[in-house]
Enzyme design. Structure first.
Site, PDB file in Angstrom:
ATOM      1  N   GLU A 268      -9.951 -15.469  -9.233  1.00 60.71           N
ATOM      2  CA  GLU A 268      -8.930 -15.010  -9.923  1.00 60.71           C
ATOM      3  C   GLU A 268      -8.584 -15.819 -11.031  1.00 60.71           C
ATOM      4  O   GLU A 268      -7.978 -15.415 -12.007  1.00 60.71           O
ATOM      5  CB  GLU A 268      -7.805 -14.987  -8.933  1.00 60.71           C
ATOM      6  CG  GLU A 268      -8.179 -14.210  -7.612  1.00 60.71           C
ATOM      7  CD  GLU A 268      -8.204 -12.482  -7.647  1.00 60.71           C
ATOM      8  OE1 GLU A 268      -7.773 -12.121  -9.060  1.00 60.71           O
ATOM      9  OE2 GLU A 268      -9.113 -11.955  -7.238  1.00 60.71           O
TER      10      GLU A 268
ATOM     11  N   HIS B 271     -10.067 -14.269 -13.986  1.00 57.27           N
ATOM     12  CA  HIS B 271      -9.335 -13.180 -14.455  1.00 57.27           C
ATOM     13  C   HIS B 271      -8.064 -13.805 -15.334  1.00 57.27           C
ATOM     14  O   HIS B 271      -7.711 -13.449 -16.269  1.00 57.27           O
ATOM     15  CB  HIS B 271      -8.555 -12.399 -13.286  1.00 57.27           C
ATOM     16  CG  HIS B 271      -9.813 -11.287 -12.905  1.00 57.27           C
ATOM     17  ND1 HIS B 271     -10.412 -10.442 -13.484  1.00 57.27           N
ATOM     18  CD2 HIS B 271     -10.161 -11.109 -11.631  1.00 57.27           C
ATOM     19  CE1 HIS B 271     -11.333  -9.691 -12.774  1.00 57.27           C
ATOM     20  NE2 HIS B 271     -11.000 -10.088 -11.408  1.00 57.27           N
TER      21      HIS B 271
END
Ligand code: ZN
Length: 500
Positions: free
Chosen positions: A263, A266
Site C-alpha cells: 500500500e 501505491h
C-alpha cells in the site's frame, strides 16, 4: 489564464472535492466508524455520489469541454491534456443512461449481500441469480459504451484505458505455459525448512516495524497515516493526504509488513502527483495496472529481495528481542518467497499469482462474449484450476466464490493485477540500468535515489500519458511477458536450486 479554462478548473475542482469527500467517508467506514453508523453512511454516500455524477455530467460542463477541445491546438500542451482526459471521462460517464446507473448500483448492493452469505456457506446456487443479472447488466454496459471487437474491450476500458482483450490474451498466453512449468519444477524441488517462523509474533511490534519501513521508503507521514482495517488498502483525498491501512495477525510475521509496503507503493505514487494537477482528474494513475506496478515493485522486487533483508533483519531483531538471533537474511529471503500452488488468489505467491488471474480472465471473457453460462462457472473454474495449478477445488468458497469483484459487477478488473506485475518488471529493469548501485542503496536502506527516479519518471505524470506511452517513454519498449518471466526464473531458479 483563459476564462474558459478557469471555469473548467473551477468546475472540475468542485467535482474532485466531492469525489474526495466520498473517499474520506469510505475510509472512515473501513477504519473507525462505529457499527451503528452504517445506515446513515449509506445515505450520505448515495447523496454525494448522485451529486458528483450530476455535477460531472452537466450539459454545461460537456459544452465547455467540447469548446475547449475544438481549440486544443491553441492551448498550452498541459491544458490540452487536462481537457482531453476530462472529456474522455465525461463521454464515458454520459454514455450510460441515469436509470441504468441506478439499476446497476441497486443490483450491486443486492448481489454483495447475497455473495457474503453464498461465500460463507459455499453455496453457488444462492448467488447464481444475482450473478446472472449483473452479467446481463455488464453486457448491456458494454453496448452503451461501444467497442471495436469484443464487448470485453469496453469493460476493460474502465480500468486499463487503451488496452484490448486481444492484447491481454496475447500477453497472458506468453505467461501461462511458462509459469505453470516453473510451478511444477518448484513443487518437484521441495520446500525450505521454516521451523523458526512457527509461534506467535507480537502484533504491536509488527505494526511498529511496518511504520519504520514506510518511513524509510519516503512515505510522508505529514501527508498521510497508517490505520488498521480488515482488508488493507490505500486511498487518496489529495496529494497532501494519502492514507494506507494494514492488519497484523500474530501467526503471520510478514503479512502486516508486506501489506504496508504494497500500500505504501501505491501511496508514494499518489503523494507524488504534480502540485498543479490537484483537484483535477489528472491526479491518478493512467491505469490500474500501472498503479499496481508501483505497489508490486516495492513489495516484490524490493521488499522480497535479499539486499533488503540484509539491511532490515538486524533492525527487525530489535522489534522482536531474542526471536531472530539465529536467523540469517537468507532464511528470511526464503520465507518471504515461499512458492507453492494454492487455491486462494490473495494468498498466492509471485510464481502462481498470474495463473489465478488468467483463470479469471478466461472465464470473464467467455461470460461477457456469451460463450459460458453462469450456471457452468463452478465446473469451468475447477477445470482451469486443475489445468494451471494442478489442484482440486474442494468447494466453491475455495473456488469461484472467493473474490468479491463479480459481486461488484466489476468485470474487466482482474487482468490489471497481472498487468501490474508485467509493468513492474519492465519499470524496475529501467531503474536498475539508470540508478547507479541500486542494490547497494537498498542494502543500506537508502531509498532516496529510487524514490526520486520514480517521482520524475512515473509519479509526476499522473494521467497525462496513457500507460502504454508512459512505459514506452521509460523503457523504449511495449508491454511484454518476457521481462517478468526472466525475473521469476532468475529469482526462483536460484531459490529452489532449479538450474537452467
Ligand atoms: Zn494494490
Amino acid at each position: 489564464m483563459d476564462g474558459d479554462l478557469q471555469d473548467l478548473r473551477r468546475k472540475l475542482g468542485e467535482v474532485s472535492d466531492i469525489h474526495n469527500a466520498i473517499a474520506l467517508l469510505q475510509w472512515d467506514q473501513e477504519t473507525c466508524m462505529p457499527p451503528k453508523g452504517g445506515e446513515a453512511r449509506s445515505w450520505q454516500l448515495a447523496t454525494l455520489s448522485a451529486l458528483e455524477h450530476r455535477l460531472f455530467t452537466a450539459e454545461s460542463l460537456g459544452n465547455l469541454l467540447r469548446e475547449l477541445h475544438a481549440r486544443a491546438s491553441a492551448l498550452e500542451a498541459a491544458d490540452a491534456t487536462l481537457v482531453e482526459v476530462a472529456l474522455y471521462d465525461y463521454n464515458r460517464a454520459t454514455k450510460l443512461p441515469e436509470d441504468f446507473v441506478h439499476t446497476f448500483a441497486q443490483e450491486q448492493s443486492r448481489a454483495l449481500a447475497v455473495w457474503v452469505d453464498a461465500h460463507r456457506t459455499s453455496d453457488f446456487a444462492l448467488f447464481r441469480p444475482n450473478l446472472e443479472r449483473l452479467l446481463a447488466l455488464a453486457r448491456q454496459k458494454a453496448e452503451y459504451l461501444g467497442y471495436a471487437e469484443s464487448p470485453y474491450d469496453a469493460l476493460l476500458g474502465d480500468y486499463e484505458r487503451g488496452m484490448t482483450t486481444a492484447e491481454v490474451k496475447r500477453l497472458f498466453a506468453g505467461l501461462a505455459a511458462e509459469q505453470s512449468r516453473l510451478v511444477e519444477r518448484i513443487v518437484a524441488a521441495g520446500q525450505p525448512g521454516l521451523a523458526w517462523l512457527a509461534g506467535d509474533w507480537d502484533e504491536a511490534a509488527q505494526w511498529a516495524f511496518s511504520l519504520r519501513v514506510l518511513e524509510d521508503m519516503g512515505y510522508d507521514f505529514e501527508a498521510g497515516r497508517q490505520d488498521p482495517s480488515i482488508h488493507p488498502f490505500s486511498i487518496y483525498f489529495d496529494t497532501c493526504d494519502v492514507r494506507v491501512t494494514t492488519r497484523a495477525t500474530k501467526e503471520a510475521l510478514f503479512s502486516c509488513l508486506m501489506s504496508s509496503i504494497h500500500e505504501g507503493g501505491h501511496a508514494l505514487y499518489m503523494q507524488g502527483h504534480a502540485e498543479g494537477d490537484r483537484r483535477t482528474p489528472l491526479c491518478d494513475a493512467p491505469s490500474l495496472g500501472m498503479h499496481e506496478s508501483q505497489s508490486r515493485m516495492w513489495e516484490n522486487e524490493i521488499g522480497r529481495s535479499l539486499p533488503f533483508w540484509r539491511h532490515y533483519l538486524p533492525i527487525m531483531r530489535g522489534f522482536f528481542p531474542g526471536r531472530l538471533d539465529t536467523v540469517a537474511p537468507e532464511d528470511v529471503y526464503a520465507a518471504v518467497n515461499l512458492a507453492k500452488p494454492s487455491l486462494i488468489r490473495v494468498e498466492a505467491d509471485e510464481c502462481t499469482y498470474n495463473l489465478h488471474i488468467i483463470i479469471r480472465f478466461e472465464l470473464e471473457v467467455a461470460l461477457i462474449e456469451g460463450d459460458l453460462d453462469v450456471g457452468d462457472i463452478p465446473g469451468a473454474w475447477n477445470a482451469k484450476v486443475r489445468e494451471y495449478l494442478g489442484l482440486d477445488v474442494p468447494d466453491d468458497a475455495h473456488g469461484c466464490l472467493q473474490d468479491i469483484h463479480w459481486a461488484h459487477g466489476a468485470f474487466g478488473y482482474f487482468p490489471t493485477y497481472a498487468l501490474g506485475n508485467l509493468y513492474a518488471a519492465q519499470v524496475f529493469n529501467a531503474m536498475l540500468e539508470q540508478i547507479p548501485d541500486l542494490w547497494g542503496n537498498v542494502e543500506r536502506g537508502y531509498f532516496g535515489p529510487l524514490l526520486s527516479w520514480l517521482r520524475a519518471n512515473v509519479h509526476v505524470h499522473g494521467r497525462r500519458k496513457l500507460a502504454r506511452e508512459l512505459l514506452h517513454d521509460i523503457t523504449g519498449a511495449e508491454l511484454s511477458p518476457e521481462p517478468y518471466l526472466a525475473y521469476l526464473n532468475h529469482k526462483f531458479g536460484a531459490l529452489y536450486g532449479l538450474g537452467t
